[in-house]
Motif scaffolding. Structure first.
Motif, PDB file in Angstrom:
ATOM      1  N   PHE A  60       0.843  -1.190   0.000  1.00 37.63           N
ATOM      2  CA  PHE A  60       0.000   0.000   0.000  1.00 37.63           C
ATOM      3  C   PHE A  60       0.876   1.238   0.000  1.00 37.63           C
ATOM      4  N   THR A  61       0.287   2.380  -0.388  1.00 39.15           N
ATOM      5  CA  THR A  61       0.973   3.662  -0.281  1.00 39.15           C
ATOM      6  C   THR A  61       0.989   4.093   1.177  1.00 39.15           C
ATOM      7  N   LEU A  62       1.853   5.048   1.500  1.00 38.24           N
ATOM      8  CA  LEU A  62       1.988   5.463   2.894  1.00 38.24           C
ATOM      9  C   LEU A  62       0.715   6.090   3.443  1.00 38.24           C
ATOM     10  N   ASP A  63      -0.139   6.650   2.563  1.00 37.86           N
ATOM     11  CA  ASP A  63      -1.409   7.210   3.042  1.00 37.86           C
ATOM     12  C   ASP A  63      -2.530   6.175   3.067  1.00 37.86           C
ATOM     13  N   ASN A  64      -2.208   4.922   2.724  1.00 34.01           N
ATOM     14  CA  ASN A  64      -3.156   3.795   2.771  1.00 34.01           C
ATOM     15  C   ASN A  64      -4.349   3.959   1.823  1.00 34.01           C
ATOM     16  N   LYS A  65      -4.230   4.816   0.816  1.00 32.09           N
ATOM     17  CA  LYS A  65      -5.359   5.037  -0.092  1.00 32.09           C
ATOM     18  C   LYS A  65      -5.471   3.956  -1.160  1.00 32.09           C
ATOM     19  N   ILE A  66      -4.353   3.361  -1.535  1.00 31.14           N
ATOM     20  CA  ILE A  66      -4.331   2.352  -2.596  1.00 31.14           C
ATOM     21  C   ILE A  66      -3.508   1.162  -2.131  1.00 31.14           C
ATOM     22  N   SER A  67      -3.990  -0.037  -2.428  1.00 31.01           N
ATOM     23  CA  SER A  67      -3.239  -1.247  -2.092  1.00 31.01           C
ATOM     24  C   SER A  67      -3.353  -2.249  -3.232  1.00 31.01           C
ATOM     25  N   ALA A  68      -2.449  -3.204  -3.248  1.00 29.81           N
ATOM     26  CA  ALA A  68      -2.470  -4.249  -4.269  1.00 29.81           C
ATOM     27  C   ALA A  68      -1.675  -5.442  -3.750  1.00 29.81           C
ATOM     28  N   PRO A  69      -2.112  -6.656  -4.077  1.00 27.59           N
ATOM     29  CA  PRO A  69      -1.377  -7.848  -3.628  1.00 27.59           C
ATOM     30  C   PRO A  69      -0.163  -8.131  -4.504  1.00 27.59           C
ATOM     31  N   GLU A  70       0.831  -8.758  -3.902  1.00 25.63           N
ATOM     32  CA  GLU A  70       2.030  -9.164  -4.626  1.00 25.63           C
ATOM     33  C   GLU A  70       2.467 -10.553  -4.164  1.00 25.63           C
ATOM     34  N   LEU A  71       3.073 -11.292  -5.077  1.00 27.72           N
ATOM     35  CA  LEU A  71       3.709 -12.568  -4.767  1.00 27.72           C
ATOM     36  C   LEU A  71       5.182 -12.472  -5.127  1.00 27.72           C
ATOM     37  N   ARG A  72       6.019 -13.067  -4.282  1.00 32.84           N
ATOM     38  CA  ARG A  72       7.459 -13.065  -4.556  1.00 32.84           C
ATOM     39  C   ARG A  72       8.028 -14.460  -4.378  1.00 32.84           C
ATOM     40  N   ALA A  73       8.901 -14.857  -5.296  1.00 32.15           N
ATOM     41  CA  ALA A  73       9.652 -16.103  -5.181  1.00 32.15           C
ATOM     42  C   ALA A  73      11.138 -15.771  -5.120  1.00 32.15           C
ATOM     43  N   GLU A  74      11.872 -16.466  -4.242  1.00 36.14           N
ATOM     44  CA  GLU A  74      13.303 -16.241  -4.084  1.00 36.14           C
ATOM     45  C   GLU A  74      14.050 -17.566  -4.083  1.00 36.14           C
ATOM     46  N   ILE A  75      15.214 -17.556  -4.688  1.00 35.97           N
ATOM     47  CA  ILE A  75      16.137 -18.691  -4.614  1.00 35.97           C
ATOM     48  C   ILE A  75      17.463 -18.161  -4.082  1.00 35.97           C
ATOM     49  N   LYS A  76      17.953 -18.765  -2.999  1.00 31.40           N
ATOM     50  CA  LYS A  76      19.201 -18.327  -2.391  1.00 31.40           C
ATOM     51  C   LYS A  76      20.230 -19.448  -2.406  1.00 31.40           C
ATOM     52  N   ALA A  77      21.480 -19.059  -2.609  1.00 31.53           N
ATOM     53  CA  ALA A  77      22.593 -20.009  -2.537  1.00 31.53           C
ATOM     54  C   ALA A  77      23.775 -19.291  -1.892  1.00 31.53           C
ATOM     55  N   ASN A  78      24.190 -19.787  -0.727  1.00 27.64           N
ATOM     56  CA  ASN A  78      25.322 -19.198  -0.003  1.00 27.64           C
ATOM     57  C   ASN A  78      26.479 -20.192   0.038  1.00 27.64           C
ATOM     58  N   PHE A  79      27.676 -19.672  -0.025  1.00 30.54           N
ATOM     59  CA  PHE A  79      28.885 -20.508  -0.002  1.00 30.54           C
ATOM     60  C   PHE A  79      29.751 -19.999   1.150  1.00 30.54           C
ATOM     61  N   LEU A  80      29.475 -20.549   2.336  1.00 28.24           N
ATOM     62  CA  LEU A  80      30.038 -20.010   3.567  1.00 28.24           C
ATOM     63  C   LEU A  80      30.984 -20.990   4.244  1.00 28.24           C
ATOM     64  N   GLU A  81      31.958 -20.423   4.948  1.00 25.74           N
ATOM     65  CA  GLU A  81      32.845 -21.197   5.816  1.00 25.74           C
ATOM     66  C   GLU A  81      33.009 -20.419   7.102  1.00 25.74           C
ATOM     67  N   ASN A  82      32.557 -21.040   8.200  1.00 26.69           N
ATOM     68  CA  ASN A  82      32.545 -20.371   9.514  1.00 26.69           C
ATOM     69  C   ASN A  82      31.769 -19.053   9.471  1.00 26.69           C
ATOM     70  N   GLY A  83      30.686 -19.049   8.699  1.00 29.28           N
ATOM     71  CA  GLY A  83      29.833 -17.871   8.618  1.00 29.28           C
ATOM     72  C   GLY A  83      30.261 -16.823   7.624  1.00 29.28           C
ATOM     73  N   ASN A  84      31.465 -16.965   7.038  1.00 29.31           N
ATOM     74  CA  ASN A  84      31.979 -15.997   6.073  1.00 29.31           C
ATOM     75  C   ASN A  84      31.939 -16.587   4.666  1.00 29.31           C
ATOM     76  N   GLY A  85      31.647 -15.733   3.688  1.00 28.45           N
ATOM     77  CA  GLY A  85      31.691 -16.232   2.326  1.00 28.45           C
ATOM     78  C   GLY A  85      30.717 -15.522   1.406  1.00 28.45           C
ATOM     79  N   VAL A  86      30.581 -16.072   0.219  1.00 21.69           N
ATOM     80  CA  VAL A  86      29.769 -15.479  -0.846  1.00 21.69           C
ATOM     81  C   VAL A  86      28.293 -15.820  -0.646  1.00 21.69           C
ATOM     82  N   ILE A  87      27.430 -14.812  -0.860  1.00 22.66           N
ATOM     83  CA  ILE A  87      25.986 -15.031  -0.839  1.00 22.66           C
ATOM     84  C   ILE A  87      25.422 -14.653  -2.203  1.00 22.66           C
TER      85      ILE A  87
END
Length: 254
Positions: A60-87
């Protein structure tokens, strides 16, 4: 008494956040016994570096006058060693039935939609095994269709902060990026200002809880800055608006 399915999206958000924090702070952890020995040990919950997520949001807008639904899909792949690494992350978000120009009242309502597509790569630095910071660069495109219809493409620079509230099961993520469009693809009159004139904010807060070894539930808030004229097929002003809403999602992690 209303059940959770009868509540508004904001009340669902607060209900889920309260439940996640209650489970986390109560220090509840699954346990198992080995070889029928009458002692229970904490079950090991391993950190997961891959995941597929699906989100629903009512933006929605900050004044709440207009709203619309959204769908989101995400794919994540992290390559970590001891918490450090590429995301890395690929994200696709679809806004149903409208686009920024319609939301701004610049073109009439009609058969329209908008899509926010991005690919991210960054590097995560871990501190104290509970806090991490990940600077990132993101290639991003915002596509609109409707009476006008045009697209902007560019680069987003930002950083993500992650806090492990409860080891390997409960996380808070705060992500901020600054979107710098450099290409505007359109079919209308020539632009009076270039796409590179915009600096667009993108803020996201997520709370994640792993209720099973391979599944997480998530809730959060997403706020984006968008050009008002996106969807009119040309830019003549630098006017923008903020578009945000509550996120509810589930993820399979492995």
């Amino acid at each position: 008494m209303k059940n959770i399915f009868q509540l508004s999206l904001h009340k669902k958000f607060l209900t889920i956040v309260s439940t996640i924090l209650l489970l986390s702070l109560s220090n509840i952890a699954p346990s198992y016994s080995q070889d029928n020995f009458p002692i229970s040990f904490p079950a090991e919950i391993k950190e997961k570096n891959m995941g597929v997520s699906l989100f629903y949001s009512d933006n929605f807008t900050l004044d709440n006058k207009i709203s619309a639904p959204e769908l989101r899909a995400e794919i994540k792949a992290n390559f970590l060693e001891n918490g450090n690494g590429v995301i890395s992350e690929i994200s696709f978000q679809n806004m149903f039935g409208t686009n920024p120009a319609i939301i701004s009242g610049l073109v009439p309502k009609g058969d329209a939609y908008s899509q926010d597509v991005s690919g991210l790569i960054g590097y995560r630095f871990s501190f104290f095994n509970t806090i991490s910071i990940a600077p990132f660069v993101k290639g991003r495109g915002f596509v609109t269709r409707g009476r006008g219809g045009d697209n902007i493409y560019g680069t987003e620079l930002g950083s993500e902060l992650e806090w492990k509230i409860y080891p390997e099961s409960t996380f808070v993520n705060i992500k901020y990026g600054l979107f710098l469009p450099f290409l505007h693809k359109y079919t209308g009159e020539a632009d009076k200002i270039g796409a590179y004139s915009f600096l667009l904010n993108n803020l996201e807060l997520k709370l994640r809880y792993r209720f099973l070894p391979d599944f997480e539930v998530m809730t959060g808030y997403h706020l984006r800055e968008i050009p008002k004229q996106l969807g009119t097929s040309n830019f003549s002003t630098k006017d923008t608006f903020f578009w945000g809403g509550v996120l509810l999602g589930i993820a399979y992690v492995f």
